[in-house]
Design an enzyme around this catalytic site. Sequence first.
Site, PDB file in Angstrom:
ATOM      1  N   GLY A 157      35.045  43.721  38.098  1.00  0.00           N
ATOM      2  CA  GLY A 157      34.732  45.021  38.692  1.00  0.00           C
ATOM      3  C   GLY A 157      34.563  44.953  40.199  1.00  0.00           C
TER       4      GLY A 157
ATOM      5  N   GLU B   3      37.984  45.220  41.486  1.00  0.00           N
ATOM      6  CA  GLU B   3      38.419  46.608  41.237  1.00  0.00           C
ATOM      7  C   GLU B   3      37.785  47.566  42.239  1.00  0.00           C
ATOM      8  OE1 GLU B   3      37.258  46.294  37.101  1.00  0.00           O
ATOM      9  OE2 GLU B   3      39.337  46.629  36.469  1.00  0.00           O
TER      10      GLU B   3
ATOM     11  N   ALA C  55      31.174  43.371  36.963  1.00  0.00           N
ATOM     12  CA  ALA C  55      30.163  44.170  36.278  1.00  0.00           C
ATOM     13  C   ALA C  55      29.085  43.229  35.763  1.00  0.00           C
ATOM     14  CB  ALA C  55      30.803  44.932  35.130  1.00  0.00           C
TER      15      ALA C  55
ATOM     16  N   GLU D  81      38.135  38.933  33.434  1.00  0.00           N
ATOM     17  CA  GLU D  81      37.549  39.566  32.244  1.00  0.00           C
ATOM     18  C   GLU D  81      38.024  38.940  30.942  1.00  0.00           C
ATOM     19  OE1 GLU D  81      38.710  41.167  34.901  1.00  0.00           O
ATOM     20  OE2 GLU D  81      37.610  43.015  35.296  1.00  0.00           O
TER      21      GLU D  81
HETATM   22  N1  CO8 Z   1      26.954  39.583  35.734  1.00  0.00           N
HETATM   23  C1  CO8 Z   1      25.661  39.207  35.655  1.00  0.00           C
HETATM   24  N2  CO8 Z   1      25.150  38.154  36.322  1.00  0.00           N
HETATM   25  C2  CO8 Z   1      25.990  37.451  37.100  1.00  0.00           C
HETATM   26  C3  CO8 Z   1      27.345  37.780  37.231  1.00  0.00           C
HETATM   27  C4  CO8 Z   1      27.825  38.898  36.511  1.00  0.00           C
HETATM   28  N3  CO8 Z   1      29.112  39.313  36.601  1.00  0.00           N
HETATM   29  N4  CO8 Z   1      27.931  36.886  38.060  1.00  0.00           N
HETATM   30  C5  CO8 Z   1      26.958  36.030  38.446  1.00  0.00           C
HETATM   31  N5  CO8 Z   1      25.792  36.375  37.862  1.00  0.00           N
HETATM   32  C6  CO8 Z   1      24.484  35.715  38.005  1.00  0.00           C
HETATM   33  C7  CO8 Z   1      24.458  34.407  37.226  1.00  0.00           C
HETATM   34  O1  CO8 Z   1      24.162  34.664  35.870  1.00  0.00           O
HETATM   35  C8  CO8 Z   1      23.343  33.687  37.949  1.00  0.00           C
HETATM   36  O2  CO8 Z   1      22.115  34.184  37.516  1.00  0.00           O
HETATM   37  P1  CO8 Z   1      20.942  33.154  37.015  1.00  0.00           P
HETATM   38  O3  CO8 Z   1      20.616  32.380  38.264  1.00  0.00           O
HETATM   39  O4  CO8 Z   1      19.876  34.066  36.557  1.00  0.00           O
HETATM   40  O5  CO8 Z   1      21.577  32.320  35.960  1.00  0.00           O
HETATM   41  C9  CO8 Z   1      23.538  34.120  39.400  1.00  0.00           C
HETATM   42  O6  CO8 Z   1      24.298  35.329  39.355  1.00  0.00           O
HETATM   43  C10 CO8 Z   1      24.322  33.124  40.238  1.00  0.00           C
HETATM   44  O7  CO8 Z   1      25.527  32.845  39.567  1.00  0.00           O
HETATM   45  P2  CO8 Z   1      26.053  31.366  39.241  1.00  0.00           P
HETATM   46  O8  CO8 Z   1      24.890  30.458  39.068  1.00  0.00           O
HETATM   47  O9  CO8 Z   1      27.026  31.457  38.124  1.00  0.00           O
HETATM   48  O10 CO8 Z   1      26.782  31.035  40.619  1.00  0.00           O
HETATM   49  P3  CO8 Z   1      28.007  30.026  40.837  1.00  0.00           P
HETATM   50  O11 CO8 Z   1      28.174  29.932  42.319  1.00  0.00           O
HETATM   51  O12 CO8 Z   1      27.803  28.774  40.074  1.00  0.00           O
HETATM   52  O13 CO8 Z   1      29.294  30.769  40.210  1.00  0.00           O
HETATM   53  C11 CO8 Z   1      30.762  32.645  39.836  1.00  0.00           C
HETATM   54  C12 CO8 Z   1      29.773  31.934  40.794  1.00  0.00           C
HETATM   55  C13 CO8 Z   1      32.036  31.778  39.669  1.00  0.00           C
HETATM   56  C14 CO8 Z   1      31.129  33.963  40.482  1.00  0.00           C
HETATM   57  C15 CO8 Z   1      30.104  32.848  38.448  1.00  0.00           C
HETATM   58  O14 CO8 Z   1      28.819  33.447  38.642  1.00  0.00           O
HETATM   59  C16 CO8 Z   1      30.890  33.732  37.524  1.00  0.00           C
HETATM   60  O15 CO8 Z   1      31.875  33.302  36.946  1.00  0.00           O
HETATM   61  N6  CO8 Z   1      30.450  35.019  37.374  1.00  0.00           N
HETATM   62  C17 CO8 Z   1      31.038  35.939  36.453  1.00  0.00           C
HETATM   63  C18 CO8 Z   1      32.365  36.463  36.992  1.00  0.00           C
HETATM   64  C19 CO8 Z   1      32.987  37.404  36.002  1.00  0.00           C
HETATM   65  O16 CO8 Z   1      33.339  37.069  34.899  1.00  0.00           O
HETATM   66  N7  CO8 Z   1      33.169  38.678  36.419  1.00  0.00           N
HETATM   67  C20 CO8 Z   1      33.773  39.700  35.599  1.00  0.00           C
HETATM   68  C21 CO8 Z   1      32.719  40.489  34.901  1.00  0.00           C
HETATM   69  S1  CO8 Z   1      33.398  41.645  33.732  1.00  0.00           S
HETATM   70  C22 CO8 Z   1      33.806  42.993  34.669  1.00  0.00           C
HETATM   71  O17 CO8 Z   1      33.647  43.002  35.856  1.00  0.00           O
HETATM   72  C23 CO8 Z   1      34.320  44.194  33.939  1.00  0.00           C
HETATM   73  C24 CO8 Z   1      34.666  45.305  34.917  1.00  0.00           C
HETATM   74  C25 CO8 Z   1      34.137  46.603  34.419  1.00  0.00           C
HETATM   75  C26 CO8 Z   1      34.369  47.749  35.375  1.00  0.00           C
HETATM   76  C27 CO8 Z   1      33.647  47.682  36.713  1.00  0.00           C
HETATM   77  C28 CO8 Z   1      33.843  48.894  37.547  1.00  0.00           C
HETATM   78  C29 CO8 Z   1      33.648  48.791  39.017  1.00  0.00           C
END
Ligand code: CO8
Length: 256
Positions: A108, A111, A65, A131
Amino acid sequence: MAYETILVEQHDRVGLIRLNRPQALNALNGQLIGELNAALDAFEQDRGIGCVVLTGSEKAFAAGADIKEMQVFSYPATYLDDFITSWERLSRTRKPVIAAVAGFALGGGCELAMMCDFILAADTAKFGQPEIKLGVMPGAGGTQRLTRFVGKSKAMEMCLTGRLMDAAEAERAGLVSRVVPAAELLDEALKVAKVIAGMSTHVAMQTKESVNRSYETTLAEGIRFERRVFQSQFGVADQKEGMAAFIEKRPAKFDH
Ligand code: CO8
């Protein structure tokens, strides 16, 4: 309808939906979910579609998400707005849906993939429910569906630590049906989807419903459900066509 966060295509009787927010690794926000739901509604209503493929990009199916959108959410607004319920529309799709996952399928994203009927994974796929690192737990079925797919021990470890699982481990654990080289993922998913879309659509839909019933009822009830649906299929022309085609040694031509 014009979409901004997904790309929608039709390949014969297969509907293809690509999540498309490359700047955010396909993070799922309200707009994307609204568009995904609209595309699913359209494919469900279209008699020319027999199967749907949901995919992302090479780098990410979806990295969860959208944390930047969610950060400011409050309780009770999440409760009053029933945050997440509309995100589960995918799990209520009646036609078969295949998830084709390359790269990250996190939170998400994982999921969403698990709401599909099965997951074809690229060898680059990485699955996880991280999460807990954000101070919340999985909210769209992660604690429930992942546990049913991979068992309590692995699901518990993943949800409690946020550890990611690679494609090989996901295949061993039963989370994905198969792993293919990343370059072949979409072709393979479309090929499998075309096989399904070539079957009798109502039989494919009833098969899906019956397999899913096994998660929600007792064995005896599930068997009874299966028996009734199976028996009803002898009242539809596709059964006569399918069996005649076998005996006449020709491909079946179903009435979709
Ligand atoms: N939300 C918003 N932006 C994101 C997300 C995210 N989940 N993941 C990546 N991005 C953005 C980054 O902020 C970045 O943007 P910017 O260049 O503006 O800073 C861009 O995407 C590229 O990401 P990274 O630079 O971080 O790329 P890396 O290759 O270094 O890392 C990762 C990749 C490991 C995937 C890393 O981006 C990461 O850890 N992302 C977050 C993963 C996470 O925690 N996901 C869980 C989110 S909570 C959730 O999903 C709750 C579920 C709710 C229900 C959903 C129903 C379907």
